[in-house]
Design a protein around this motif. Structure first.
Motif, short mmCIF file in Angstrom:
data_model
loop_
_atom_site.label_atom_id
_atom_site.label_comp_id
_atom_site.label_asym_id
_atom_site.label_seq_id
_atom_site.Cartn_x
_atom_site.Cartn_y
_atom_site.Cartn_z
N ALA A 145 13.65 -63.11 -30.01
CA ALA A 145 12.98 -62.43 -28.91
C ALA A 145 13.51 -63.00 -27.62
CB ALA A 145 11.46 -62.60 -28.99
N ASP A 146 13.65 -62.14 -26.61
CA ASP A 146 14.12 -62.65 -25.33
C ASP A 146 12.99 -63.26 -24.52
OD1 ASP A 146 12.81 -60.27 -24.92
OD2 ASP A 146 14.22 -59.49 -23.46
N ASP A 147 11.76 -62.79 -24.74
CA ASP A 147 10.60 -63.32 -24.02
C ASP A 147 9.33 -62.84 -24.71
OD1 ASP A 147 9.20 -64.75 -22.18
OD2 ASP A 147 9.64 -63.44 -20.47
N LEU A 148 8.22 -63.54 -24.46
CA LEU A 148 6.92 -63.11 -24.97
C LEU A 148 6.07 -62.63 -23.80
CD1 LEU A 148 6.00 -65.86 -27.61
CD2 LEU A 148 6.77 -63.52 -28.04
N ILE A 149 5.49 -61.45 -23.95
CA ILE A 149 4.65 -60.86 -22.92
C ILE A 149 3.32 -60.45 -23.55
CG2 ILE A 149 6.61 -60.03 -21.55
CD1 ILE A 149 6.09 -57.26 -22.80
N ILE A 150 2.43 -59.91 -22.73
CA ILE A 150 1.15 -59.39 -23.21
C ILE A 150 1.19 -57.87 -23.09
CG2 ILE A 150 -1.35 -59.41 -22.95
CD1 ILE A 150 -0.30 -62.10 -23.70
N GLU A 151 0.84 -57.20 -24.17
CA GLU A 151 0.71 -55.74 -24.15
C GLU A 151 -0.75 -55.38 -24.37
OE1 GLU A 151 4.94 -53.85 -25.49
OE2 GLU A 151 3.56 -54.39 -27.10
N ALA A 152 -1.28 -54.50 -23.53
CA ALA A 152 -2.68 -54.10 -23.62
C ALA A 152 -2.80 -52.60 -23.46
CB ALA A 152 -3.52 -54.80 -22.56
N ASP A 153 -3.76 -52.01 -24.16
CA ASP A 153 -4.04 -50.57 -24.04
C ASP A 153 -5.22 -50.40 -23.09
OD1 ASP A 153 -2.07 -49.62 -25.84
OD2 ASP A 153 -3.32 -50.28 -27.52
N ARG A 211 -0.38 -47.88 -22.55
CA ARG A 211 0.13 -49.21 -22.84
C ARG A 211 0.63 -49.87 -21.55
NH1 ARG A 211 1.90 -51.78 -27.48
NH2 ARG A 211 0.06 -50.72 -28.35
N VAL A 212 0.16 -51.07 -21.29
CA VAL A 212 0.53 -51.83 -20.09
C VAL A 212 1.16 -53.14 -20.53
CG1 VAL A 212 -0.36 -53.04 -18.06
CG2 VAL A 212 -1.26 -50.77 -18.66
N ARG A 213 2.29 -53.51 -19.90
CA ARG A 213 2.96 -54.77 -20.19
C ARG A 213 2.69 -55.75 -19.05
NH1 ARG A 213 8.08 -52.11 -21.86
NH2 ARG A 213 8.96 -53.03 -19.97
N ILE A 214 2.34 -56.98 -19.43
CA ILE A 214 2.02 -58.02 -18.45
C ILE A 214 2.91 -59.23 -18.72
CG2 ILE A 214 0.21 -59.52 -17.54
CD1 ILE A 214 -1.77 -57.37 -18.73
N LYS A 215 3.59 -59.68 -17.69
CA LYS A 215 4.47 -60.85 -17.82
C LYS A 215 3.72 -62.09 -17.33
CE LYS A 215 8.77 -62.92 -16.19
NZ LYS A 215 9.06 -63.52 -17.49
N PRO A 216 3.53 -63.10 -18.19
CA PRO A 216 2.91 -64.35 -17.74
C PRO A 216 3.76 -65.03 -16.68
CG PRO A 216 2.99 -64.21 -20.14
CD PRO A 216 3.86 -63.12 -19.63
N VAL A 265 1.44 -57.38 -13.85
CA VAL A 265 1.74 -56.12 -14.53
C VAL A 265 3.17 -55.71 -14.18
CG1 VAL A 265 1.15 -53.67 -14.72
CG2 VAL A 265 -0.66 -55.38 -14.51
N GLU A 266 4.01 -55.51 -15.21
CA GLU A 266 5.41 -55.16 -14.96
C GLU A 266 5.76 -53.75 -15.41
OE1 GLU A 266 7.94 -57.90 -17.01
OE2 GLU A 266 7.64 -56.92 -18.95
N HIS A 267 4.89 -53.13 -16.21
CA HIS A 267 5.19 -51.77 -16.67
C HIS A 267 3.91 -51.07 -17.09
CE1 HIS A 267 7.40 -48.41 -18.41
NE2 HIS A 267 6.66 -48.54 -19.50
N ILE A 268 3.81 -49.79 -16.76
CA ILE A 268 2.70 -48.93 -17.20
C ILE A 268 3.31 -47.72 -17.88
CG2 ILE A 268 0.68 -47.61 -16.48
CD1 ILE A 268 0.58 -49.37 -13.97
N ALA A 269 2.91 -47.48 -19.12
CA ALA A 269 3.49 -46.37 -19.88
C ALA A 269 3.22 -45.03 -19.19
CB ALA A 269 2.92 -46.36 -21.29
#
Length: 309
Positions: free
Chosen positions: A152-160, A208-213, A191-195
């Motif tokens: 994996a290149d990085d670990l992020i948080i994904e939330a609905d 689906r929302v991606r969050i970068k720590p 927050v770095e991306h919103i589907a």
């Protein structure tokens, strides 16, 4: 005066006495009793909502061999960081494995000679990242469909996020996070991306929302359950009361009971935001007022005192 009249007078007196006592007792039992008293205080109140997420790789890559054969050596461990182009696995094809094994049976010299002639094939990391899974060990036979390790290149948080809450989410929004496995540790992320396409989960439309720590903690593991806290509004140093002291009405209105020299008085107030525990008070009371809550003894308790039941 006859004996019967004296007995009758005594019985009547007893009945009247018990009746008077019962009336006073019932009145006291039904009268509200002050349970708690508090004065309005200044505090900070934040309004937020929570969502459940999961620790996930941003890009997950399974490293498969280009041919079937035997794993000779794996040079990395789970959690280890690797660079693109770094050799992480040495592989033998089925043909090389058979030839090396045959040479080993003919003696150490023959074995060393063929090891120098027929070298194993290196498998290199295709990107910068770290190892999140090691499926095989040296000596095991694999096919070209088997993933020996996973990167994996990085670990992020994904939330609905529910569509009704999506208006509070935007790229760059700061959120707070915690892990179910480590509830006493908190992390911040962005927050770095919103589907752009919705999903339907349990008849609820979510995105689906991606969050970068801010930084990847060492305790992060793919698949961990996370709780996301999204702040909607924060107000500092505002006058407030516990929600249990306020009877909420409509349109930002409510009522409280003030303690006065003659007892208590009901007063209407205007309320603002609430965090579920405390409520902002915009007008109606001051920090010098004493606000009370009541408890009322039930009629059943009054009857129990009278009848013993």
């Amino acid at each position: 005066m006859t004996k019967k009249k004296i007995i009758l007078i005594c019985v009547v007196a007893i009945v009247l006495g018990l009746s008077a006592w019962a009336i006073v007792h019932f009145r006291r039992a039904g009268r509200p009793q002050i349970a708690n008293t508090i004065q309005p205080f200044y505090t900070d109140i934040s309004r937020s909502f929570r969502a459940t997420g999961q620790v996930s790789p941003r890009n997950r890559l399974e490293i498969r061999p280009p041919f079937a054969g035997r794993v000779e050596e794996i040079l990395v461990q789970e959690g280890e960081y690797v660079r693109r182009g770094q050799i992480i696995i040495w592989m033998s094809s089925n043909e090389r494995a058979a030839m090396i094994d045959a040479a080993m049976a003919r003696g150490p010299e023959e074995h060393r000679r063929w090891l120098g002639i027929y070298r194993p094939t290196p498998i290199m990391a295709p990107m910068d990242g770290f190892i999140i899974l090691r499926n095989n060990e040296p000596g095991q036979t694999v096919t070209s469909a088997d993933a020996i390790v996973v990167m994996a290149d990085d670990l992020i948080i994904e939330a609905d996020i529910d569509e009704t809450d999506l208006r509070h989410i935007y790229i760059g929004k700061r959120v707070e996070m915690t892990l179910d496995a480590y509830p006493d540790k908190w992390f911040w992320g962005t927050v770095e991306h919103i589907a752009f396409e919705s999903r339907l989960i349990s008849n609820v439309t979510v995105y689906r929302v991606r969050i970068k720590p801010d930084s990847r903690p060492d305790i992060f593991r793919a698949g961990m359950t996370a709780t996301i806290i999204v702040m909607l509004e924060t107000r500092q140093n505002i006058l407030a009361l516990p929600s249990s002291f306020i009877t909420q009405g409509r349109g930002g209105r409510g009522t409280v009971n003030l303690k006065t020299a003659r007892g208590t008085q009901e007063r209407e107030i205007r309320t603002g935001i609430s965090d579920g525990r405390n409520v902002e008070v915009l007008s109606g009371v001051s920090p010098s007022d004493s606000v009370v809550t009541f408890e009322r003894q039930s009629a059943r308790r009054g009857r129990s005192a009278l009848t013993g039941r």
